[in-house]
Design a protein around this motif. Structure first.
Motif, PDB file in Angstrom:
ATOM      1  N   ASP A  85       0.829  -1.209   0.000  1.00  0.00           N
ATOM      2  CA  ASP A  85       0.000   0.000   0.000  1.00  0.00           C
ATOM      3  C   ASP A  85       0.865   1.262   0.000  1.00  0.00           C
ATOM      4  N   ALA A  86       1.877   1.284   0.856  1.00  0.00           N
ATOM      5  CA  ALA A  86       2.721   2.481   0.997  1.00  0.00           C
ATOM      6  C   ALA A  86       3.522   2.752  -0.278  1.00  0.00           C
ATOM      7  N   LEU A  87       4.127   1.716  -0.855  1.00  0.00           N
ATOM      8  CA  LEU A  87       4.925   1.929  -2.061  1.00  0.00           C
ATOM      9  C   LEU A  87       4.033   2.304  -3.240  1.00  0.00           C
ATOM     10  N   THR A  88       2.864   1.681  -3.332  1.00  0.00           N
ATOM     11  CA  THR A  88       1.928   2.031  -4.406  1.00  0.00           C
ATOM     12  C   THR A  88       1.514   3.493  -4.282  1.00  0.00           C
ATOM     13  N   ALA A  89       1.217   3.944  -3.063  1.00  0.00           N
ATOM     14  CA  ALA A  89       0.851   5.343  -2.845  1.00  0.00           C
ATOM     15  C   ALA A  89       2.004   6.273  -3.210  1.00  0.00           C
ATOM     16  N   GLN A  90       3.229   5.892  -2.845  1.00  0.00           N
ATOM     17  CA  GLN A  90       4.386   6.726  -3.174  1.00  0.00           C
ATOM     18  C   GLN A  90       4.582   6.819  -4.686  1.00  0.00           C
ATOM     19  N   LEU A  91       4.488   5.684  -5.369  1.00  0.00           N
ATOM     20  CA  LEU A  91       4.647   5.684  -6.828  1.00  0.00           C
ATOM     21  C   LEU A  91       3.563   6.524  -7.498  1.00  0.00           C
ATOM     22  N   LYS A  92       2.314   6.396  -7.023  1.00  0.00           N
ATOM     23  CA  LYS A  92       1.215   7.205  -7.578  1.00  0.00           C
ATOM     24  C   LYS A  92       1.481   8.683  -7.345  1.00  0.00           C
ATOM     25  N   SER A  93       1.897   9.035  -6.135  1.00  0.00           N
ATOM     26  CA  SER A  93       2.208  10.423  -5.801  1.00  0.00           C
ATOM     27  C   SER A  93       3.335  10.969  -6.672  1.00  0.00           C
ATOM     28  N   ASP A  94       4.266  10.104  -7.047  1.00  0.00           N
ATOM     29  CA  ASP A  94       5.389  10.515  -7.891  1.00  0.00           C
ATOM     30  C   ASP A  94       5.057  10.507  -9.370  1.00  0.00           C
ATOM     31  N   GLY A  95       3.788  10.240  -9.702  1.00  0.00           N
ATOM     32  CA  GLY A  95       3.338  10.384 -11.080  1.00  0.00           C
ATOM     33  C   GLY A  95       3.295   9.123 -11.917  1.00  0.00           C
ATOM     34  N   TYR A  96       3.511   7.964 -11.307  1.00  0.00           N
ATOM     35  CA  TYR A  96       3.448   6.716 -12.070  1.00  0.00           C
ATOM     36  C   TYR A  96       2.008   6.220 -12.130  1.00  0.00           C
ATOM     37  N   GLU A  97       1.628   5.661 -13.273  1.00  0.00           N
ATOM     38  CA  GLU A  97       0.269   5.168 -13.487  1.00  0.00           C
ATOM     39  C   GLU A  97       0.070   3.847 -12.744  1.00  0.00           C
ATOM     40  N   ILE A  98      -1.020   3.772 -11.980  1.00  0.00           N
ATOM     41  CA  ILE A  98      -1.385   2.534 -11.306  1.00  0.00           C
ATOM     42  C   ILE A  98      -2.349   1.784 -12.227  1.00  0.00           C
ATOM     43  N   VAL A  99      -1.954   0.583 -12.648  1.00  0.00           N
ATOM     44  CA  VAL A  99      -2.774  -0.213 -13.558  1.00  0.00           C
ATOM     45  C   VAL A  99      -3.849  -0.962 -12.779  1.00  0.00           C
ATOM     46  N   SER A 100      -3.467  -1.494 -11.606  1.00  0.00           N
ATOM     47  CA  SER A 100      -4.424  -2.224 -10.781  1.00  0.00           C
ATOM     48  C   SER A 100      -3.958  -2.222  -9.329  1.00  0.00           C
ATOM     49  N   GLY A 101      -4.949  -2.370  -8.446  1.00  0.00           N
ATOM     50  CA  GLY A 101      -4.657  -2.525  -7.031  1.00  0.00           C
ATOM     51  C   GLY A 101      -4.330  -1.223  -6.323  1.00  0.00           C
ATOM     52  N   PRO A 102      -3.857  -1.434  -5.107  1.00  0.00           N
ATOM     53  CA  PRO A 102      -3.598  -2.696  -4.429  1.00  0.00           C
ATOM     54  C   PRO A 102      -4.888  -3.492  -4.238  1.00  0.00           C
ATOM     55  N   ARG A 103      -4.750  -4.812  -4.391  1.00  0.00           N
ATOM     56  CA  ARG A 103      -5.905  -5.698  -4.315  1.00  0.00           C
ATOM     57  C   ARG A 103      -5.447  -7.124  -4.077  1.00  0.00           C
ATOM     58  N   THR A 104      -6.394  -7.948  -3.654  1.00  0.00           N
ATOM     59  CA  THR A 104      -6.150  -9.385  -3.575  1.00  0.00           C
ATOM     60  C   THR A 104      -6.687  -9.980  -4.867  1.00  0.00           C
ATOM     61  N   THR A 105      -5.840 -10.672  -5.584  1.00  0.00           N
ATOM     62  CA  THR A 105      -6.228 -11.256  -6.870  1.00  0.00           C
ATOM     63  C   THR A 105      -7.032 -12.531  -6.656  1.00  0.00           C
ATOM     64  N   GLY A 106      -7.617 -13.027  -7.722  1.00  0.00           N
ATOM     65  CA  GLY A 106      -8.405 -14.262  -7.655  1.00  0.00           C
ATOM     66  C   GLY A 106      -7.612 -15.463  -7.189  1.00  0.00           C
ATOM     67  N   ASP A 107      -6.296 -15.450  -7.413  1.00  0.00           N
ATOM     68  CA  ASP A 107      -5.470 -16.569  -6.961  1.00  0.00           C
ATOM     69  C   ASP A 107      -4.793 -16.290  -5.618  1.00  0.00           C
ATOM     70  N   GLY A 108      -5.260 -15.221  -4.924  1.00  0.00           N
ATOM     71  CA  GLY A 108      -4.847 -14.994  -3.551  1.00  0.00           C
ATOM     72  C   GLY A 108      -3.643 -14.099  -3.317  1.00  0.00           C
ATOM     73  N   TYR A 109      -3.090 -13.501  -4.355  1.00  0.00           N
ATOM     74  CA  TYR A 109      -1.948 -12.610  -4.178  1.00  0.00           C
ATOM     75  C   TYR A 109      -2.425 -11.201  -3.863  1.00  0.00           C
ATOM     76  N   TYR A 110      -1.742 -10.526  -2.963  1.00  0.00           N
ATOM     77  CA  TYR A 110      -2.017  -9.119  -2.695  1.00  0.00           C
ATOM     78  C   TYR A 110      -0.979  -8.323  -3.463  1.00  0.00           C
ATOM     79  N   GLU A 111      -1.451  -7.462  -4.357  1.00  0.00           N
ATOM     80  CA  GLU A 111      -0.526  -6.790  -5.259  1.00  0.00           C
ATOM     81  C   GLU A 111      -1.112  -5.518  -5.838  1.00  0.00           C
ATOM     82  N   SER A 112      -0.216  -4.741  -6.422  1.00  0.00           N
ATOM     83  CA  SER A 112      -0.600  -3.639  -7.298  1.00  0.00           C
ATOM     84  C   SER A 112       0.289  -3.741  -8.524  1.00  0.00           C
ATOM     85  N   CYS A 113      -0.114  -3.073  -9.575  1.00  0.00           N
ATOM     86  CA  CYS A 113       0.687  -3.082 -10.795  1.00  0.00           C
ATOM     87  C   CYS A 113       0.774  -1.643 -11.291  1.00  0.00           C
TER      88      CYS A 113
END
Length: 126
Positions: A85-113
């Motif tokens: 969550d923290a790194l995804t927020a930092q990357l978003k704040s720094d202008g990088y596009e968030i494709v997905s997440g953070p979320r738990t995927t159908g196969d059980g992984y917690y991730e963002s892209c």
């Protein structure tokens, strides 16, 4: 058997290396340059001995935007949902596009892209 390293071609070696140093604590080696071909590369090492090779050669062509065989994404495990969550927020704040997440995927992984350097996707996972 272990994967020795993952390699991707990039246009801007310095900016790409800085990205992985800044957000994923990569440590780069000395720049390698082949004076005959113009090929150049850095290897970045990470805490668990994983290595990423960033490569450049003057004749790199532009991707056509369609799905292509080969590199899809690199996944970095950061250790916890809170760190994802923290790194995804930092990357978003720094202008990088968030494709997905953070979320738990159908196969059980917690991730963002995210879409990172030169349109390459980076997955941030537990």
């Amino acid at each position: 058997m272990n994967i020795g390293h993952v390699a991707i071609y990039v246009k801007d070696l310095e900016e790409s290396a800085r990205f992985f140093e800044t957000y994923f604590q990569g440590k780069r080696n000395e720049l390698y340059v082949n004076p005959n071909t113009g090929f150049s590369s850095y290897f970045l090492s990470f805490d668990d001995s994983t290595r990423l090779e960033l490569m450049n050669i003057p004749v790199i062509s532009e991707p056509n935007g369609d799905p292509q065989l080969g590199y899809a994404h690199i996944a970095f495990s950061v250790g916890s949902k809170e760190k994802v969550d923290a790194l995804t927020a930092q990357l978003k704040s720094d202008g990088y596009e968030i494709v997905s997440g953070p979320r738990t995927t159908g196969d059980g992984y917690y991730e963002s892209c995210i879409v990172a350097i030169e349109g390459n996707q980076i997955e941030v996972t537990v």
